[in-house]
Design a protein around this motif. Sequence first.
Motif, short mmCIF file in Angstrom:
data_model
loop_
_atom_site.label_atom_id
_atom_site.label_comp_id
_atom_site.label_asym_id
_atom_site.label_seq_id
_atom_site.Cartn_x
_atom_site.Cartn_y
_atom_site.Cartn_z
N LEU A 123 0.87 -1.26 0.10
CA LEU A 123 0.08 0.22 -0.14
C LEU A 123 0.93 1.40 -0.02
N ARG A 124 2.02 1.29 0.66
CA ARG A 124 2.74 2.47 0.96
C ARG A 124 3.56 2.50 -0.47
N ALA A 125 4.00 1.49 -1.21
CA ALA A 125 4.69 1.84 -2.38
C ALA A 125 3.51 2.30 -3.45
N ASN A 126 2.26 1.95 -3.56
CA ASN A 126 1.35 2.76 -4.46
C ASN A 126 0.78 3.96 -3.94
N GLY A 127 1.42 4.35 -2.90
CA GLY A 127 0.93 5.72 -2.49
C GLY A 127 -0.41 5.75 -1.65
N THR A 128 -0.70 4.73 -1.44
CA THR A 128 -2.22 4.52 -0.71
C THR A 128 -2.25 4.94 0.70
N PRO A 129 -2.81 5.93 1.25
CA PRO A 129 -2.84 6.08 2.83
C PRO A 129 -3.33 4.96 3.62
N ILE A 130 -3.06 4.82 4.74
CA ILE A 130 -3.33 3.53 5.54
C ILE A 130 -4.04 3.93 6.91
N LEU A 131 -5.23 3.43 7.05
CA LEU A 131 -5.73 3.51 8.20
C LEU A 131 -5.81 2.10 9.17
N PHE A 132 -4.66 1.94 10.21
CA PHE A 132 -4.88 0.89 10.76
C PHE A 132 -5.86 1.09 11.65
N ALA A 133 -6.60 -0.37 11.82
CA ALA A 133 -7.67 -0.40 12.69
C ALA A 133 -7.60 -1.79 13.62
N VAL A 134 -7.53 -1.31 15.03
CA VAL A 134 -7.09 -2.70 16.07
C VAL A 134 -8.13 -2.48 17.11
N TRP A 135 -8.56 -3.37 17.68
CA TRP A 135 -9.48 -3.53 18.81
C TRP A 135 -8.72 -2.80 20.09
#
Length: 222
Positions: A48-60
């Motif tokens: 995802l980072r290589a594609n320039g896509t921002p990431i939203l990590f979701a964890v309990w």
Amino acid sequence: MPAGVWQSCCFATLRDLDMIAHACRVAVETLARTWSVEVVGEERVRALRANGTPILFAVWHDQLLAPLWHRRNEGITLLVSAHRDGRRLGAAARRWGYETVHGSSTRLGTQGLRGLVRALLNGHDGAVTPDGPVGPARIAKLGALMAARRAGAAIVPVASTAEHAWHAPSWDRFEVPVAFARVRIVYGRPLRTAPAPGSRSADRGRLQAALRAVNEEVACTA
């Protein structure tokens, strides 16, 4: 009680609580440096980072600690509660290289989620506990999905487990791996958000299912 005495007592109590919070952070850092951490799914994050896509990590919320330590010093923006406990968590997270915004994970209109959207739009990754700050435990709220959709981000569900851990007597039984524990962190399949929202129940179901799947994955790799 005179007002001056009352204010002095309140200040002393807050100061003592801040000292306790500092001591807890130092203790956690000491523990974390002894953990043996196995990571599954890191290639999903890298892609995802290589594609320039921002990431939203979701964890309990109960599983937050180990992933928080693992992703330190990456400049991730963390949504934390505006309450006192959340501010203490935010202070510790900033020492670990996080940016923080304060608010609720319930509604997109809150200041915290607006700040999270801005961070994602500016190219920073973000992190949220969809059941925080006060539960119910492991029941997802819609804020994370709405923020990801608004920013064009991919939600990466995260799960963590420890071979041996202490659980706090809190609403979520917050997990703290003990010294020298074997810790496993799994980054699940990214959840892509459609441009147009579906029904609220369907959206919540997608996020709930993604977190359930990554928790099944962390259990299978245990």
